[in-house]
Structures are given as C-alpha cells and as structure tokens.
Design a protein around this motif. Structure first.
Motif, PDB file in Angstrom:
ATOM      1  N   SER A 101     -21.010  19.882 -16.818  1.00 32.63           N
ATOM      2  CA  SER A 101     -20.624  19.013 -15.388  1.00 32.63           C
ATOM      3  C   SER A 101     -22.290  18.314 -14.853  1.00 32.63           C
ATOM      4  CB  SER A 101     -20.599  19.254 -14.224  1.00 32.63           C
ATOM      5  OG  SER A 101     -20.544  18.497 -13.448  1.00 32.63           O
ATOM      6  N   PRO A 102     -22.504  17.540 -15.500  1.00 30.71           N
ATOM      7  CA  PRO A 102     -24.066  16.833 -15.558  1.00 30.71           C
ATOM      8  C   PRO A 102     -24.121  16.394 -14.033  1.00 30.71           C
ATOM      9  CG  PRO A 102     -22.524  15.336 -16.745  1.00 30.71           C
ATOM     10  CD  PRO A 102     -21.809  16.441 -16.047  1.00 30.71           C
ATOM     11  N   ASN A 103     -23.552  16.387 -13.321  1.00 31.22           N
ATOM     12  CA  ASN A 103     -23.760  16.053 -11.149  1.00 31.22           C
ATOM     13  C   ASN A 103     -24.373  17.537 -10.806  1.00 31.22           C
ATOM     14  OD1 ASN A 103     -22.900  13.416 -10.254  1.00 31.22           O
ATOM     15  ND2 ASN A 103     -21.209  13.821 -11.397  1.00 31.22           N
ATOM     16  N   ALA A 104     -23.540  18.342 -11.261  1.00 30.55           N
ATOM     17  CA  ALA A 104     -23.965  19.851 -11.476  1.00 30.55           C
ATOM     18  C   ALA A 104     -25.664  20.025 -11.043  1.00 30.55           C
ATOM     19  CB  ALA A 104     -22.704  20.493 -11.501  1.00 30.55           C
ATOM     20  N   VAL A 105     -25.614  20.496 -12.582  1.00 26.01           N
ATOM     21  CA  VAL A 105     -26.452  19.983 -13.227  1.00 26.01           C
ATOM     22  C   VAL A 105     -27.874  19.125 -12.516  1.00 26.01           C
ATOM     23  CG1 VAL A 105     -28.315  20.607 -15.448  1.00 26.01           C
ATOM     24  CG2 VAL A 105     -26.137  21.078 -15.672  1.00 26.01           C
ATOM     25  N   ALA A 106     -27.661  18.363 -12.606  1.00 31.32           N
ATOM     26  CA  ALA A 106     -28.645  17.314 -11.739  1.00 31.32           C
ATOM     27  C   ALA A 106     -28.638  17.284 -10.517  1.00 31.32           C
ATOM     28  CB  ALA A 106     -27.993  15.548 -12.041  1.00 31.32           C
ATOM     29  N   GLU A 107     -27.518  17.823  -9.948  1.00 33.25           N
ATOM     30  CA  GLU A 107     -28.140  18.184  -8.086  1.00 33.25           C
ATOM     31  C   GLU A 107     -29.031  19.491  -7.779  1.00 33.25           C
ATOM     32  OE1 GLU A 107     -24.446  17.954  -6.020  1.00 33.25           O
ATOM     33  OE2 GLU A 107     -24.275  16.367  -7.211  1.00 33.25           O
ATOM     34  N   HIS A 108     -28.481  20.305  -8.836  1.00 31.00           N
ATOM     35  CA  HIS A 108     -29.527  21.539  -9.111  1.00 31.00           C
ATOM     36  C   HIS A 108     -31.193  21.403  -9.402  1.00 31.00           C
ATOM     37  CE1 HIS A 108     -29.916  26.084  -8.855  1.00 31.00           C
ATOM     38  NE2 HIS A 108     -30.839  25.770 -10.691  1.00 31.00           N
ATOM     39  N   THR A 109     -30.759  20.545 -10.338  1.00 34.48           N
ATOM     40  CA  THR A 109     -32.766  19.908 -10.449  1.00 34.48           C
ATOM     41  C   THR A 109     -33.133  19.611  -9.108  1.00 34.48           C
ATOM     42  OG1 THR A 109     -32.052  19.286 -12.800  1.00 34.48           O
ATOM     43  CG2 THR A 109     -33.945  18.768 -11.666  1.00 34.48           C
ATOM     44  N   ILE A 110     -32.711  18.796  -8.038  1.00 26.65           N
ATOM     45  CA  ILE A 110     -32.920  18.301  -7.400  1.00 26.65           C
ATOM     46  C   ILE A 110     -33.363  19.313  -6.134  1.00 26.65           C
ATOM     47  CG2 ILE A 110     -32.606  16.777  -5.247  1.00 26.65           C
ATOM     48  CD1 ILE A 110     -33.474  15.331  -7.865  1.00 26.65           C
ATOM     49  N   VAL A 149     -39.410  12.340 -16.201  1.00 25.94           N
ATOM     50  CA  VAL A 149     -38.436  12.643 -16.488  1.00 25.94           C
ATOM     51  C   VAL A 149     -38.200  12.490 -17.944  1.00 25.94           C
ATOM     52  CG1 VAL A 149     -35.267  12.793 -16.555  1.00 25.94           C
ATOM     53  CG2 VAL A 149     -36.638  12.236 -14.366  1.00 25.94           C
ATOM     54  N   VAL A 150     -38.107  13.859 -18.172  1.00 25.27           N
ATOM     55  CA  VAL A 150     -38.362  13.831 -19.790  1.00 25.27           C
ATOM     56  C   VAL A 150     -36.284  13.870 -20.438  1.00 25.27           C
ATOM     57  CG1 VAL A 150     -39.181  14.651 -21.974  1.00 25.27           C
ATOM     58  CG2 VAL A 150     -40.238  14.497 -20.116  1.00 25.27           C
ATOM     59  N   GLY A 151     -35.846  13.101 -21.194  1.00 22.43           N
ATOM     60  CA  GLY A 151     -34.902  12.693 -21.677  1.00 22.43           C
ATOM     61  C   GLY A 151     -33.413  12.522 -20.229  1.00 22.43           C
ATOM     62  N   THR A 152     -33.544  11.357 -21.244  1.00 29.04           N
ATOM     63  CA  THR A 152     -32.275  10.848 -19.939  1.00 29.04           C
ATOM     64  C   THR A 152     -31.137  10.340 -20.532  1.00 29.04           C
ATOM     65  OG1 THR A 152     -33.444   8.391 -20.911  1.00 29.04           O
ATOM     66  CG2 THR A 152     -34.254   9.907 -18.985  1.00 29.04           C
ATOM     67  N   GLY A 153     -30.249  11.681 -21.073  1.00 26.67           N
ATOM     68  CA  GLY A 153     -29.140  12.119 -21.361  1.00 26.67           C
ATOM     69  C   GLY A 153     -27.930  11.788 -19.790  1.00 26.67           C
ATOM     70  N   GLN A 154     -27.052  12.699 -20.564  1.00 28.32           N
ATOM     71  CA  GLN A 154     -25.793  12.256 -18.749  1.00 28.32           C
ATOM     72  C   GLN A 154     -26.761  13.189 -18.452  1.00 28.32           C
ATOM     73  OE1 GLN A 154     -21.726  13.644 -19.610  1.00 28.32           O
ATOM     74  NE2 GLN A 154     -21.866  14.014 -22.317  1.00 28.32           N
ATOM     75  N   ILE A 155     -27.050  14.152 -18.003  1.00 29.23           N
ATOM     76  CA  ILE A 155     -28.363  14.874 -16.568  1.00 29.23           C
ATOM     77  C   ILE A 155     -29.171  14.172 -16.719  1.00 29.23           C
ATOM     78  CG2 ILE A 155     -28.834  17.130 -15.953  1.00 29.23           C
ATOM     79  CD1 ILE A 155     -26.604  18.272 -17.913  1.00 29.23           C
ATOM     80  N   GLY A 156     -30.035  13.726 -17.322  1.00 24.85           N
ATOM     81  CA  GLY A 156     -31.473  13.071 -16.795  1.00 24.85           C
ATOM     82  C   GLY A 156     -31.084  11.425 -16.521  1.00 24.85           C
ATOM     83  N   ALA A 157     -30.172  11.253 -16.620  1.00 25.82           N
ATOM     84  CA  ALA A 157     -29.811  10.044 -16.109  1.00 25.82           C
ATOM     85  C   ALA A 157     -29.663  10.136 -14.829  1.00 25.82           C
ATOM     86  CB  ALA A 157     -28.808   9.190 -16.746  1.00 25.82           C
ATOM     87  N   LEU A 158     -29.052  10.671 -14.840  1.00 29.45           N
ATOM     88  CA  LEU A 158     -28.663  11.246 -13.156  1.00 29.45           C
ATOM     89  C   LEU A 158     -29.800  11.979 -12.568  1.00 29.45           C
ATOM     90  CD1 LEU A 158     -25.127  12.775 -13.523  1.00 29.45           C
ATOM     91  CD2 LEU A 158     -25.578  11.285 -12.677  1.00 29.45           C
TER      92      LEU A 158
END
Length: 236
Positions: A101-110, A149-158
C-alpha cells in the motif's frame, strides 16, 4: 495445495487464514526463518511463502527443491534475498508482491519525520517519568525546509507530495522523473545537489547494485550538519 509460511506472525495468520477461505490452499505457519536447516520443515508442501529476512540463497532453495517444493511466493516487493539463478536452475517459480500500500508506507515515512523532528519518542519516555521539561525536545517548522526524496516511484511520489503539502521545497532524484511532481513544483536534481541542500532526506529507492549504500562516508561528507535521514526503502 499445502503452503508453508516461514517467519509467520499473528497478523500473518489472521490475514492468510481469511484470504484462504473458500480456496484449496492449506497453510502451515512456521515462526522459524527459512534457512538451509529449516527448509526441510516444508517437506510435502508444494509452495513456501517467505518474508524479507528469510534466507532464500542457493543452499536453502536446493533443500526446498529436494523436499518437493516447486513454488516460492514472497510477501514482499523486494527480492534481493532470493538467488534467482539458483531458483531457475532448480525449476522453482518465484513470485513477489508487485506493490505494498503506497499510502501506508508514505504516511509512515511522514510519521517518522514528525516524530524525529519533535522528539516524540524522547518526550514520551520523559513524560512517563513525570518530567515535563522541553529541554532538548524543540524541533523546527517543516515549512521552508528542503526535503530530498531519493526515488519517486509509487511510494516516493506520495512522500514528495506530502512533504510539498507541508510547504517544504522538495528535491527529487530518479532516473525517470514524474511529470506530475514537476507540475506540482518538485525539482528534479542530481544526487550531489540533493545531498548538499537537503535538511531532510527520505530514501524510497529499490535495492539495486546502483542504490546499495547510497549513504556512505563520501555522501555524508556532502550533507548539512544535523540532516535527518529516513529510510523506508530496502534495509541494506
């Protein structure tokens, strides 16, 4: 079909038991990691299901093939822990998760960025001891900071979009720029500019020979003192 899940935890049991309802799959849950020694536990199974810390090197795969396993399913997007050449030689098919889930990982990053910035982990422990001092807990506003942001795939873009919404100036590095991010105002740069200018660096790149140990003595020397580095990509 009998499937053995290695490195199984309670949440794995719940998820896979639910997913298997109405199918011909029979899961056996093993808390053990896959190693050349534990591979024999899968005797009689057609398939095994592995996680990121399981050892799917040549020796483990040879042991799995010897006890009848023909299929290796990864419950991870990364597959650097699998010897694909050995799997091909042994006639084992290997599949992986195409994306979390890209959103889950991106939100965890934040969440990690905010926790580090405001020292929430330290504040939590301090308050438990009834110490309400703010000494050493003061962070900074994300607004106006440079976020790399290093890498802007599905997760990095979010991650880049969320940091932009915090009013950061966002720099990104990726071999294939995301035009939607450019339209938003994200600036694509080279690694040297990103290391040099960023106050926060988020690593969201896949593990490849080119990205292994991106953060090393030479790159750290280019960074600002006190830079925050958050890695929600691959471990190594």
């Amino acid at each position: 079909m009998d499937v053995y899940l290695y490195s199984a935890r309670s949440y794995d049991r719940a998820s896979f038991a639910h997913a298997a309802e109405g199918t011909a799959l029979r899961f056996t849950y093993l808390e053990d990691r896959l190693t050349p020694t534990t591979a024999t536990l899968a005797r009689g199974a057609a398939a095994v299901c592995l996680f990121v810390n399981d050892d799917a090197g040549a020796e483990s795969l040879e042991q799995l093939a010897a006890v009848g396993v023909r299929h290796v399913a990864l419950r991870s997007a990364g597959f650097n822990h699998v010897d694909l050449l050995a799997a091909q030689r042994l006639g084992l098919s290997v599949v992986r998760v195409p994306a979390y889930s890209p959103n889950a990982v991106a939100e965890h990053t934040i969440a990690l960025i905010l926790a580090l910035n405001r020292r929430i982990h330290r504040a939590y422990n301090r308050v438990r001891d009834r110490n309400f001092s703010l000494e050493g807990l003061v962070g900074f506003d994300l607004r106006g900071k440079v976020a790399g942001v290093v890498g802007t795939g599905q997760i990095g873009a979010l991650v880049a979009r969320l940091l932009w919404h915090f009013r950061c100036r966002v720099l990104a590095v990726d071999p294939v720029p995301d035009e939607g991010l450019r339209e938003l105002g994200v600036t694509y740069a080279d690694h040297e500019q990103l290391w040099r200018e960023s106050d926060i660096i988020s690593l969201n790149a896949p593990l490849t020979p080119e990205t292994r140990h991106l953060v090393r003595t030479e790159t750290v020397a280019q960074m600002k003192a006190g830079v925050m580095i958050v890695n929600t990509g691959r471990g190594p």
